[in-house]
Design a protein around this motif. Structure first.
Motif, PDB file in Angstrom:
ATOM      1  N   THR A   9      42.594  43.725  37.768  1.00 35.68           N
ATOM      2  CA  THR A   9      43.283  43.829  36.743  1.00 35.68           C
ATOM      3  C   THR A   9      42.421  44.455  35.494  1.00 35.68           C
ATOM      4  O   THR A   9      41.324  44.794  35.620  1.00 35.68           O
ATOM      5  CB  THR A   9      43.911  42.443  36.180  1.00 35.68           C
ATOM      6  OG1 THR A   9      42.495  41.680  35.956  1.00 35.68           O
ATOM      7  CG2 THR A   9      44.466  41.755  37.157  1.00 35.68           C
ATOM      8  N   VAL A  50      42.303  40.884  43.414  1.00 30.12           N
ATOM      9  CA  VAL A  50      43.278  41.299  42.315  1.00 30.12           C
ATOM     10  C   VAL A  50      42.560  41.931  41.548  1.00 30.12           C
ATOM     11  O   VAL A  50      41.640  41.393  40.658  1.00 30.12           O
ATOM     12  CB  VAL A  50      44.225  40.270  41.645  1.00 30.12           C
ATOM     13  CG1 VAL A  50      45.161  40.783  40.854  1.00 30.12           C
ATOM     14  CG2 VAL A  50      45.005  39.354  42.922  1.00 30.12           C
ATOM     15  N   GLU A  82      39.855  37.356  41.142  1.00 29.04           N
ATOM     16  CA  GLU A  82      40.317  38.208  40.187  1.00 29.04           C
ATOM     17  C   GLU A  82      39.097  38.948  39.556  1.00 29.04           C
ATOM     18  O   GLU A  82      38.127  38.586  39.065  1.00 29.04           O
ATOM     19  CB  GLU A  82      41.239  37.819  38.955  1.00 29.04           C
ATOM     20  CG  GLU A  82      41.625  38.803  38.003  1.00 29.04           C
ATOM     21  CD  GLU A  82      42.471  38.121  36.771  1.00 29.04           C
ATOM     22  OE1 GLU A  82      42.478  38.956  35.695  1.00 29.04           O
ATOM     23  OE2 GLU A  82      42.885  37.015  36.962  1.00 29.04           O
ATOM     24  N   GLN A 126      44.784  53.504  43.007  1.00 28.15           N
ATOM     25  CA  GLN A 126      45.859  52.819  43.475  1.00 28.15           C
ATOM     26  C   GLN A 126      45.713  52.867  45.155  1.00 28.15           C
ATOM     27  O   GLN A 126      46.748  52.426  45.661  1.00 28.15           O
ATOM     28  CB  GLN A 126      47.116  53.096  43.058  1.00 28.15           C
ATOM     29  CG  GLN A 126      47.492  53.031  41.771  1.00 28.15           C
ATOM     30  CD  GLN A 126      47.695  51.437  41.247  1.00 28.15           C
ATOM     31  OE1 GLN A 126      48.285  50.527  41.954  1.00 28.15           O
ATOM     32  NE2 GLN A 126      47.330  51.172  40.047  1.00 28.15           N
ATOM     33  N   ASP A 171      46.012  49.630  46.909  1.00 33.98           N
ATOM     34  CA  ASP A 171      46.793  48.599  46.726  1.00 33.98           C
ATOM     35  C   ASP A 171      47.883  48.308  47.734  1.00 33.98           C
ATOM     36  O   ASP A 171      48.639  49.251  48.136  1.00 33.98           O
ATOM     37  CB  ASP A 171      47.632  49.312  45.233  1.00 33.98           C
ATOM     38  CG  ASP A 171      48.686  47.939  44.607  1.00 33.98           C
ATOM     39  OD1 ASP A 171      48.250  46.741  45.092  1.00 33.98           O
ATOM     40  OD2 ASP A 171      49.385  48.413  44.271  1.00 33.98           O
ATOM     41  N   ARG A 175      46.416  45.797  39.441  1.00 33.57           N
ATOM     42  CA  ARG A 175      47.435  45.585  38.216  1.00 33.57           C
ATOM     43  C   ARG A 175      46.986  46.216  37.039  1.00 33.57           C
ATOM     44  O   ARG A 175      47.473  45.715  35.972  1.00 33.57           O
ATOM     45  CB  ARG A 175      47.949  44.132  38.092  1.00 33.57           C
ATOM     46  CG  ARG A 175      48.341  43.522  39.323  1.00 33.57           C
ATOM     47  CD  ARG A 175      48.526  41.885  39.092  1.00 33.57           C
ATOM     48  NE  ARG A 175      49.327  41.293  40.570  1.00 33.57           N
ATOM     49  CZ  ARG A 175      49.171  40.101  40.801  1.00 33.57           C
ATOM     50  NH1 ARG A 175      48.600  39.293  39.969  1.00 33.57           N
ATOM     51  NH2 ARG A 175      49.718  39.458  41.699  1.00 33.57           N
TER      52      ARG A 175
END
Length: 255
Positions: free
Chosen positions: A189, A187, A139, A172, A175, A162
């Motif tokens: 975030t 990931v 992440e 995005q 994604d 996210r």
């Protein structure tokens, strides 16, 4: 460290900077006091070989991963399989901060299971193309306030975005793009407030070079001779092109 068989090889500026980054993280975590940090940082920038760099971070987490093996002693990241690049353990660096400044994480480094970065009136670059990964899923948590963070991933990595944008945004485009079998999952975030977090997919330098060589071979093997003939024809005008009587004969023939 790098490779114990190569302590006398000369270290690069990038090697020294990776060791310095481990020291900065150790200072921020309270593992080193300011005096120790300054002494080790001075030794880092004076080091000329891998053997001199090794002891500086040997007693620190991720210290052994601080310096990348010399290119001559390892395969390029573009030639290593995903199984070779998911190495477990801890990352080389747990995070980064840019306040009216910038940061970079690039080259051969180990991405931790969670990497946190903060950019305020500044920017940062996180390049994963030659990186190893501490886990199958990592992440990257980005907080960008009136600043920006650019994340570069290699082909084959799955990306999930996210993050939340408030008068800002998270890129995005990558994604949900399926990854290669066995490839890590990244990931992304965090929060972008009057700022942005970009995600871009780029091939490694070795992969780009390989593709250029393949295209070059295809041109040579698949019609290179034909191109040379066409090129030659441009330098040899058709017969009669400079014939002073050619235009008159064409008029008489009704052309």
């Amino acid at each position: 460290m790098t490779d114990d068989t190569a302590p006398d090889l000369r270290a690069s500026d990038a090697d020294r900077e990776r060791v310095a980054e481990v020291l900065r993280d150790a200072l921020a975590e309270g593992r080193l006091d300011m005096t120790e940090f300054e002494e080790r940082l001075d030794a880092t920038y004076r080091a000329r070989t891998y053997g001199e760099l090794a002891p500086i971070t040997r007693d620190l987490p991720a210290g052994s991963a601080a310096v990348a093996p010399p290119v001559s002693l390892r395969k390029d990241a573009g030639e290593r399989g995903w199984a070779d690049r998911i190495v477990g353990g801890e990352g080389s660096s747990a995070g980064a901060v840019a306040v009216m400044s910038g940061f970079q994480r690039k080259g051969r480094w180990t991405v931790p299971r969670k990497f946190t970065c903060f950019a305020f009136w500044g920017g940062g670059e996180i390049d994963l193309r030659e990186a190893d990964f501490a886990g199958r899923e990592v992440e990257i948590n980005c907080v960008a306030i009136m600043g920006g963070v650019e994340i570069v991933v290699p082909p084959g990595v799955e990306v999930v975005v996210r993050g939340v944008g408030i008068m800002g945004g998270f890129d995005q485009r990558e994604d949900g793009v399926p990854g290669d079998p066995g490839a890590p999952r990244v990931v992304v975030t965090g929060l972008a407030f009057w700022g942005g977090v970009g995600v871009e997919r780029k091939a490694t330098r070795a992969e780009r070079q390989r593709l250029r060589e393949e295209r070059r071979r295809e041109r040579l093997e698949g019609g290179g001779g034909g191109h040379r003939e066409l090129d030659g024809s441009r330098h040899e005008p058709p017969a009669g092109l400079h014939d002073p009587h050619r235009r008159r004969r064409q008029n008489e023939a009704g052309y």
